[in-house]
Scaffold this motif. Structure first.
Motif, PDB file in Angstrom:
ATOM      1  N   ILE A  86       1.112  -1.022   0.167  1.00  0.00           N
ATOM      2  CA  ILE A  86      -0.231   0.311   0.063  1.00  0.00           C
ATOM      3  C   ILE A  86       0.512   0.916   0.263  1.00  0.00           C
ATOM      4  N   GLY A  88       0.949   5.122   0.635  1.00  0.00           N
ATOM      5  CA  GLY A  88       0.358   6.569   0.565  1.00  0.00           C
ATOM      6  C   GLY A  88       0.996   7.432   0.659  1.00  0.00           C
ATOM      7  N   ASN A 152      -9.990   3.847  -1.124  1.00  0.00           N
ATOM      8  CA  ASN A 152      -9.412   4.724  -0.301  1.00  0.00           C
ATOM      9  C   ASN A 152      -9.327   4.610   1.013  1.00  0.00           C
ATOM     10  N   VAL A 155      -9.331   1.742   3.669  1.00  0.00           N
ATOM     11  CA  VAL A 155      -8.028   1.263   3.696  1.00  0.00           C
ATOM     12  C   VAL A 155      -6.994   2.037   3.988  1.00  0.00           C
ATOM     13  N   ASP A 156      -7.908   3.472   4.363  1.00  0.00           N
ATOM     14  CA  ASP A 156      -6.830   4.641   5.576  1.00  0.00           C
ATOM     15  C   ASP A 156      -6.665   4.392   6.545  1.00  0.00           C
ATOM     16  N   SER A 167      -4.191   6.731   1.330  1.00  0.00           N
ATOM     17  CA  SER A 167      -3.546   5.872   0.690  1.00  0.00           C
ATOM     18  C   SER A 167      -3.624   6.305  -0.996  1.00  0.00           C
ATOM     19  N   LEU A 170      -2.203   0.638  -4.692  1.00  0.00           N
ATOM     20  CA  LEU A 170      -1.960  -0.628  -4.334  1.00  0.00           C
ATOM     21  C   LEU A 170      -0.353  -1.445  -5.196  1.00  0.00           C
TER      22      LEU A 170
END
Lengths: 197, 197
Positions: A86, A88, A152, A155-156, A167, A170
Motif C-alpha cells: 500500500i 500512501g 481509499n 484502506v486509510d 492511500s 496498491l
C-alpha cells in the motif's frame, strides 16, 4: 564520456516489464522488501520532503483485512500475490523537514497552515516516490501489479490509523506468471504529447 | 532465475544520481529528448491513461517566456540549463481511452462528468509518468534538476493554451556540473516509514 543504462537494464525496467495479473508461488523476503525501499528512497522529491509511506501486506491476516476494500476485479490477483504494497503519503510530512532538509531552518513554515499546498505536495511527491518504488522493485527482479481500484478511505481507516496518511495506490509484488499477461496497450507517439520549443 | 539490475545501473539511476543545479555547456539533441519519452511512456499508468504532456523549453525565446514564471531561486539554474521540460497532465486524458485502452469499450464513461475522479487520476498518473521521465533521462546519460518552485497558472497560460493541461513540475535536463551539487540530504530509514504486516 556519459554513461548510459545497458540495453538489458532498459529491458528490465521498461521495455520487457509488464503489469502482472497472475503470480508464481514464490515468497518475497523481508530483505527484498527493505531493498526496494532503500533504492527508491534515493529518488528526488521537492525539498527532500519524502512523503511516501508503505505498508507491505503479506500475512493471510493482513490480506483478509485488505480484501473487502478491493474492487471486484482486483480481488483474486491481489489475494494470490505474495505481497501487496500500500503506497500512501503523509499529510504531516512537513513536520520532518528539520531532519530531511536540515540546511533550511524555516522549511516547516513553507507548509504549516497551508492545507492545499500540503495536499498537492504530498500527492505529487508521494506519487513520484511510488513510481521510484515500482522501478526499484523491477530493478531487484520483482514483477509489479500496480492498481487504483480500491476504496481509499476504507484502506486509510484499516491500515493508516494515525489519520494523517492517505492511500495512493496498491502494488502487487512477486514473480509474475506470464500466462496472466494481457497484450501491451498502445502508447502515444512522441509528437502526440510532446513539443520542443 | 530472476534477473536484477547491474550495480552500475543502480548507481546511474539512483545511488550516484543527484539533483543538479549547475550545467555544462553541452547541447541536448532532439533525438535524445525523443528517446527519454520513448522509454518513459512504457511505465505503467492506471487503465494505460497516460495523462502526461511534455513541453521541452530549449530556445532562448521559449526560455524567455518561462523566466517570469519561476521562483527567484530557480531562475539562474533554469536559464543556464540546456533544456527545461515542463511536465503537465491533461484533464481530458479520458477522451483518448478508446485508443489507449481499446479492450474496454466503455472506459471513457468511467471518467466523463466526474471532475474529482478526473483530477485525481490525471495528477497521480501524470506524476508517476514524471518520475519515469526523470529515471529515463538518467538512463540515457542525462542529469536532471526537477523543481516545483514556479507559478503553475502562469506556466499553464503560457505553454498549455488549450486550457486542459495543468503543469505539474519542471525538470532541467543536460550534463550537470558536479561543482554545483549540494551534499545529499538524509533519507528516512526503512523502519521510519515502512511496515510489514
Amino acid at each position: 564520456m556519459s554513461k548510459i543504462l545497458s540495453d538489458a537494464g532498459m529491458d528490465l525496467l521498461f521495455r520487457d516489464a509488464r503489469t502482472h495479473n497472475a503470480w508464481q508461488d514464490k515468497e518475497v523476503s523481508d530483505v527484498l522488501l527493505e531493498a526496494i525501499y532503500d533504492l527508491a528512497k534515493l529518488g528526488p522529491t521537492s525539498a527532500n520532503c519524502s512523503p511516501m509511506r508503505v505498508v507491505y501486506v503479506r500475512s493471510p491476516e493482513a490480506k483478509a483485512r485488505l480484501k473487502p476494500t478491493l474492487d471486484a476485479g482486483n480481488v483474486e490477483k491481489t489475494m494470490a500475490a505474495p505481497v501487496t504494497a500500500i503506497i500512501g503519503h503523509d499529510q504531516e510530512f512537513f513536520q520532518h523537514l528539520p531532519r530531511l532538509f536540515p540546511h533550511a531552518a524555516d522549511a516547516r513554515s513553507w507548509f504549516a497552515g497551508k492545507p492545499a499546498h500540503i495536499e498537492t505536495t504530498a500527492f505529487r511527491n508521494g506519487s513520484l516516490q511510488g513510481a521510484y518504488f515500482i522501478l526499484s522493485a523491477r530493478a531487484l527482479g520483482l514483477d509489479c501489479g500496480p492498481m487504483s481500484g480500491f476504496d481509499n478511505e476504507a484502506v486509510d481507516r484499516e491500515f493508516f490509523p494515525s489519520g494523517t496518511v492517505r492511500s495512493n495506490f496498491l502494488c502487487n509484488l512477486g514473480h509474475g506468471d506470464p500466462k496472466g499477461l494481457f497484450p501491451r496497450s498502445p502508447r502515444f507517439d512522441f509528437d502526440d504529447v510532446c513539443t520542443i520549443l
